[in-house]
Design an enzyme around this catalytic site. Structure first.
Site, PDB file in Angstrom:
ATOM      1  CD  GLU A  74      -2.736  -7.373   2.332  1.00 23.95           C
ATOM      2  OE1 GLU A  74      -2.209  -6.263   2.097  1.00 23.95           O
ATOM      3  OE2 GLU A  74      -3.552  -7.550   3.251  1.00 23.95           O
TER       4      GLU A  74
ATOM      5  CB  ALA B 103      -0.864  -0.013   1.256  1.00 25.94           C
TER       6      ALA B 103
ATOM      7  N   GLY C 192       0.442  -4.985   0.582  1.00 26.34           N
ATOM      8  CA  GLY C 192      -0.677  -5.010  -0.366  1.00 26.34           C
ATOM      9  C   GLY C 192      -0.323  -5.688  -1.684  1.00 26.34           C
TER      10      GLY C 192
ATOM     11  CD  GLU D 223       1.245  -5.605   5.669  1.00 31.04           C
ATOM     12  OE1 GLU D 223       1.948  -6.559   6.089  1.00 31.04           O
ATOM     13  OE2 GLU D 223       0.598  -5.657   4.622  1.00 31.04           O
TER      14      GLU D 223
HETATM   15  N1  COA Z   1       4.633   3.118  -0.406  1.00 26.87           N
HETATM   16  C1  COA Z   1       5.070   4.268  -0.877  1.00 26.87           C
HETATM   17  N2  COA Z   1       6.261   4.418  -1.493  1.00 26.87           N
HETATM   18  C2  COA Z   1       7.015   3.330  -1.617  1.00 26.87           C
HETATM   19  C3  COA Z   1       6.638   2.076  -1.133  1.00 26.87           C
HETATM   20  C4  COA Z   1       5.368   1.980  -0.493  1.00 26.87           C
HETATM   21  N3  COA Z   1       4.892   0.834  -0.025  1.00 26.87           N
HETATM   22  N4  COA Z   1       7.618   1.180  -1.378  1.00 26.87           N
HETATM   23  C5  COA Z   1       8.597   1.853  -2.012  1.00 26.87           C
HETATM   24  N5  COA Z   1       8.233   3.153  -2.154  1.00 26.87           N
HETATM   25  C6  COA Z   1       9.004   4.234  -2.786  1.00 26.87           C
HETATM   26  C7  COA Z   1      10.144   4.694  -1.908  1.00 26.87           C
HETATM   27  O1  COA Z   1       9.686   5.647  -0.944  1.00 26.87           O
HETATM   28  C8  COA Z   1      11.056   5.317  -2.942  1.00 26.87           C
HETATM   29  O2  COA Z   1      10.527   6.589  -3.316  1.00 26.87           O
HETATM   30  P1  COA Z   1      11.491   7.882  -3.456  1.00 26.87           P
HETATM   31  O3  COA Z   1      12.484   7.489  -4.522  1.00 26.87           O
HETATM   32  O4  COA Z   1      10.576   8.986  -3.867  1.00 26.87           O
HETATM   33  O5  COA Z   1      12.135   8.050  -2.122  1.00 26.87           O
HETATM   34  C9  COA Z   1      10.881   4.401  -4.146  1.00 26.87           C
HETATM   35  O6  COA Z   1       9.626   3.744  -3.961  1.00 26.87           O
HETATM   36  C10 COA Z   1      11.966   3.358  -4.267  1.00 26.87           C
HETATM   37  O7  COA Z   1      12.025   2.627  -3.035  1.00 26.87           O
HETATM   38  P2  COA Z   1      13.360   2.414  -2.183  1.00 26.87           P
HETATM   39  O8  COA Z   1      12.967   2.143  -0.773  1.00 26.87           O
HETATM   40  O9  COA Z   1      14.309   3.543  -2.426  1.00 26.87           O
HETATM   41  O10 COA Z   1      13.938   1.100  -2.884  1.00 26.87           O
HETATM   42  P3  COA Z   1      14.891   0.010  -2.217  1.00 26.87           P
HETATM   43  O11 COA Z   1      15.355  -0.851  -3.327  1.00 26.87           O
HETATM   44  O12 COA Z   1      15.925   0.660  -1.361  1.00 26.87           O
HETATM   45  O13 COA Z   1      13.939  -0.852  -1.243  1.00 26.87           O
HETATM   46  C11 COA Z   1      11.946  -2.046  -0.642  1.00 26.87           C
HETATM   47  C12 COA Z   1      12.905  -1.627  -1.783  1.00 26.87           C
HETATM   48  C13 COA Z   1      10.744  -2.730  -1.307  1.00 26.87           C
HETATM   49  C14 COA Z   1      12.646  -3.027   0.280  1.00 26.87           C
HETATM   50  C15 COA Z   1      11.513  -0.798   0.148  1.00 26.87           C
HETATM   51  O14 COA Z   1      11.059   0.186  -0.783  1.00 26.87           O
HETATM   52  C16 COA Z   1      10.406  -1.040   1.129  1.00 26.87           C
HETATM   53  O15 COA Z   1      10.636  -1.593   2.194  1.00 26.87           O
HETATM   54  N6  COA Z   1       9.145  -0.607   0.798  1.00 26.87           N
HETATM   55  C17 COA Z   1       8.036  -0.679   1.694  1.00 26.87           C
HETATM   56  C18 COA Z   1       7.506  -2.089   1.792  1.00 26.87           C
HETATM   57  C19 COA Z   1       6.353  -2.147   2.785  1.00 26.87           C
HETATM   58  O16 COA Z   1       6.503  -1.904   3.958  1.00 26.87           O
HETATM   59  N7  COA Z   1       5.149  -2.479   2.271  1.00 26.87           N
HETATM   60  C20 COA Z   1       3.976  -2.597   3.071  1.00 26.87           C
HETATM   61  C21 COA Z   1       3.263  -1.303   3.149  1.00 26.87           C
HETATM   62  S1  COA Z   1       1.837  -1.396   4.217  1.00 26.87           S
END
Ligand code: COA
Length: 260
Positions: A114, A66, A111, A134
């Protein structure tokens, strides 16, 4: 119909929906839910569409969850509405009468996991990663993840994934039957299309009946699912396709199904 967050293409009767926010790793915001809601309504009545693939834009993520940026200002009531909305759209996908396959081309987190689980089945590439992280945000899954992950991989592993937030790689996802197949990245879409093309040769109403009956296995109690199967099995006998399928077998020829 114009969409702002997804790309759509119908090729050889397969609708491919690509979640298209690669700079945010295809995170699901309100607009994505609205677009998914609409595109499935349209696909339901579009006779050219016989099946659906959902995938993510770019090579890094299917969907990274999400959109966390939307969470910061929500009250509990607003969060409940968001959760209900997500669940409603994912129920629409799960109960879609044409096959829906998740082609998981990278991170499928929160999400994203999901969404993949709401699809009828899943394929992924070798660098896909699944997780329900989450808990790292002080949250639980809200789009059906506590229910569907438990149904698919079992209670103990689902508990572990939701409590630790740890990711599962493609090999482990295959081992736990979260995905049906793992393919090299450059073959993934082709393999998904091959499976769907083979389903297109079957009787569409029987395929829809199987989706309906199998979904009941996860939602019914007692013998209700078995009773539902009896109903759908009986309904098949009123279709032209069932008569065609049986006649074709007896006449030693290939059936020609018309979805009637
Ligand atoms: N919501 C909003 N933005 C998200 C996102 C999410 N769930 N997941 C990634 N992004 C965005 C990051 O903020 C970043 O944006 P920016 O460049 O404007 O700062 C961009 O996507 C790239 O992500 P980044 O974190 O820099 O990539 P990474 O390769 O270092 O890490 C992940 C990849 C997937 C491990 C990491 O992005 C992450 O942990 N995301 C969240 C996962 C999560 O908690 N999902 C459940 C949400 S309820």
């Amino acid at each position: 119909m114009a969409y702002t967050t997804i790309l759509t293409e119908v090729l050889e009767n397969i609708l491919t929906i690509t979640i298209n926010r690669p700079d945010k790793l295809n995170a699901l915001n309100r607009d994505v839910f609205n677009d998914l809601d609409k595109v499935f309504d349209e696909a339901a009545v579009n006779e050219e569409v016989k099946s659906v693939i959902i995938t993510g834009a770019g090579s890094k993520a299917f969907v990274a969850g999400a959109d966390i940026a939307e969470f910061s200002s929500y009250s509990s009531d607003e969060a409940r509405k968001l959760s209900s909305r997500g669940q409603q759209v994912f129920f629409k996908i799960e109960n879609f009468s044409k096959p829906v396959v998740a082609v998981v081309n990278g991170f499928a987190l929160g999400g994203g996991c999901e969404l993949a689980m709401a699809c009828h089945f899943r394929l992924c590439n070798e660098h896909a990663k699944f997780g329900q992280p989450e808990v790292n945000l002080g949250l639980i899954a809200g789009y059906g993840g506590t229910q569907r992950l438990t149904q698919i991989i079992g209670k103990g592993k689902s508990m572990e994934m939701h409590m630790t937030g740890k990711m599962m790689d493609a090999a482990e996802a295959l081992n736990y039957r979260l995905v049906n197949y793992v393919f090299p990245a450059d073959q993934l879409i082709t393999k998904a299309r091959e499976i769907l093309q083979s389903i297109h040769t079957k009787a569409p109403l029987a395929v829809a009946g199987a989706i309906n009956a199998i979904n009941t296995a996860c939602t019914s109690t007692g013998n209700d699912g078995f009773k539902h199967e009896v109903e759908i099995f009986g309904n098949c006998f009123s279709t032209e396709d069932m008569k065609e399928g049986v006649s074709a077998f007896l006449e030693k020829r290939k059936p020609v199904f018309r979805g009637k």
